[in-house]
Design an enzyme around this catalytic site. Structure first.
Site, PDB file in Angstrom:
ATOM      1  N   ASP A   8       1.279  -1.320  -0.218  1.00  0.00           N
ATOM      2  CA  ASP A   8       0.072  -0.224  -0.366  1.00  0.00           C
ATOM      3  C   ASP A   8       0.762   0.885  -0.017  1.00  0.00           C
ATOM      4  O   ASP A   8       1.666   1.024   1.009  1.00  0.00           O
ATOM      5  CB  ASP A   8      -1.197   0.064   1.576  1.00  0.00           C
ATOM      6  CG  ASP A   8      -1.587  -1.213   1.023  1.00  0.00           C
ATOM      7  OD1 ASP A   8      -0.686  -2.619   1.520  1.00  0.00           O
ATOM      8  OD2 ASP A   8      -3.069  -1.322   1.483  1.00  0.00           O
ATOM      9  N   ASN A  67     -10.377  -0.431   0.022  1.00  0.00           N
ATOM     10  CA  ASN A  67     -11.496   0.430   1.023  1.00  0.00           C
ATOM     11  C   ASN A  67     -11.480   1.315   0.232  1.00  0.00           C
ATOM     12  O   ASN A  67     -13.049   2.130   0.525  1.00  0.00           O
ATOM     13  CB  ASN A  67     -11.853  -0.508   2.427  1.00  0.00           C
ATOM     14  CG  ASN A  67     -10.300  -0.300   3.040  1.00  0.00           C
ATOM     15  OD1 ASN A  67      -9.245  -0.434   2.534  1.00  0.00           O
ATOM     16  ND2 ASN A  67     -10.678   0.883   3.942  1.00  0.00           N
ATOM     17  N   HIS A  68     -10.566   1.925  -0.193  1.00  0.00           N
ATOM     18  CA  HIS A  68     -10.572   3.578  -0.306  1.00  0.00           C
ATOM     19  C   HIS A  68     -11.088   4.050  -1.865  1.00  0.00           C
ATOM     20  O   HIS A  68     -10.023   5.027  -2.273  1.00  0.00           O
ATOM     21  CB  HIS A  68      -9.551   3.956   0.496  1.00  0.00           C
ATOM     22  CG  HIS A  68      -9.087   4.365   1.430  1.00  0.00           C
ATOM     23  ND1 HIS A  68      -9.888   5.170   2.751  1.00  0.00           N
ATOM     24  CD2 HIS A  68      -8.432   3.742   2.720  1.00  0.00           C
ATOM     25  CE1 HIS A  68      -9.878   5.236   3.782  1.00  0.00           C
ATOM     26  NE2 HIS A  68      -8.735   4.319   3.846  1.00  0.00           N
ATOM     27  N   HIS A 150      -7.531  -7.744  -0.192  1.00  0.00           N
ATOM     28  CA  HIS A 150      -7.786  -6.351   0.685  1.00  0.00           C
ATOM     29  C   HIS A 150      -7.898  -6.912   1.816  1.00  0.00           C
ATOM     30  O   HIS A 150      -9.445  -7.116   2.021  1.00  0.00           O
ATOM     31  CB  HIS A 150      -7.669  -5.563  -0.200  1.00  0.00           C
ATOM     32  CG  HIS A 150      -6.709  -3.945   0.695  1.00  0.00           C
ATOM     33  ND1 HIS A 150      -6.395  -3.869   0.533  1.00  0.00           N
ATOM     34  CD2 HIS A 150      -7.462  -2.941   1.348  1.00  0.00           C
ATOM     35  CE1 HIS A 150      -5.941  -1.986   1.291  1.00  0.00           C
ATOM     36  NE2 HIS A 150      -7.070  -1.901   1.655  1.00  0.00           N
TER      37      HIS A 150
END
Length: 264
Positions: A8, A67-68, A150
């Site tokens: 990430d 999730n973003h 993720h």
């Protein structure tokens, strides 16, 4: 085949670390493909078109999300036009974009799949059933397959590792931003690690300024988290696959920061 996966990327510090260190990693490890999780690349939340463009200009072949994914609204305008940028496949089917992609480079081909866990994360479709659907579509292609899972819960990630053992080349965990040291090739030939770790600020809390995070823990009050500045860290894995079986031969951790290289 050699696949370099970078964990990430968080904010400008993470992007700069990636830009500076990627040439050296390419020179040393000679990866055929480079895949990056970019869901935190823009100010710690989401990604923008200029960042996507920069990543590809630096030689990255594919970008996975999490999730973003939708935090930068401009992504709606270009994700459909960029098949190498993939959001989790188990998002609802009416979401824009795709959850897997075929990558081609140097006469070689591989597939990447993005999945999101359901434990301690927003609701989504079942990642186990969704990956089954995708693998059915890929069953006639004898190519390496990399899965970015993720997810928050280590149990969910480990379960997915066993579920996919022998069916994909590698499953790498993302999201927790802390590199786990449980990397291994599972018995049926799938490379696995619970979390690759993050690429971004070294001295914050999961990439955020530590003062705000400490205040939230101490007071229980809401706090505005901002990406930390200063020194960087870079975390990733190098996976080597067998040319005949397309399964994994090895998985190696990559861990470095601005002051030292711990594993490279």
């Amino acid at each position: 085949m050699r696949i370099l996966f970078i964990g990430d990327v968080v904010g400008s510090v993470g992007r700069e670390a990636l830009r500076k260190r990627l040439p050296g990693l390419k020179g040393k490890h000679r990866p055929d493909f480079i895949v990056v999780n970019g869901e935190n690349a823009a100010h710690g939340r989401g990604i923008t078109r200029p960042i996507v463009t920069s990543f590809f200009e630096w030689g990255i072949h594919g970008i996975t999300m999490g999730n973003h994914t939708w935090d930068q609204r401009e992504i709606y305008e270009f994700i459909e036009d960029e098949p190498r940028l993939i959001r989790p496949a188990n998002f609802p089917d009416n979401n824009p974009g795709a959850g897997w992609a075929l990558l081609k480079a140097g006469g070689k081909e591989m597939a990447i799949i993005s999945l999101q866990g359901r434990t301690f994360l927003p609701p989504s479709d079942c990642p186990f059933r969704k990956v089954d659907e995708i693998l059915e579509r890929l069953e006639n292609r004898r190519i390496p397959i990399l899965v970015d899972f993720h997810a928050e819960a280590t149990s969910e990630k480990i379960a997915m590792g066993w579920y996919l053992d022998g069916r994909v080349s590698a499953i790498v965990g993302t999201h927790t931003h802390v590199q786990s040291h449980d990397e291994r090739v599972l018995p049926d030939g799938t490379a696995y690690v619970t979390d690759v770790g993050m690429t971004g600020p070294l001295n914050g809390v999961l990439g955020m300024e530590k003062e705000a995070v400490l205040n939230k823990f101490l007071s229980g009050m809401p706090a505005r988290f901002v990406v930390d500045e200063g020194k960087w860290q870079l975390n990733g894995v190098l996976i080597e696959t067998d040319e005949n079986t397309r399964l994994a031969k090895s998985i190696q951790l990559i861990r470095m920061d601005e002051d030292r290289t711990i594993i490279e």
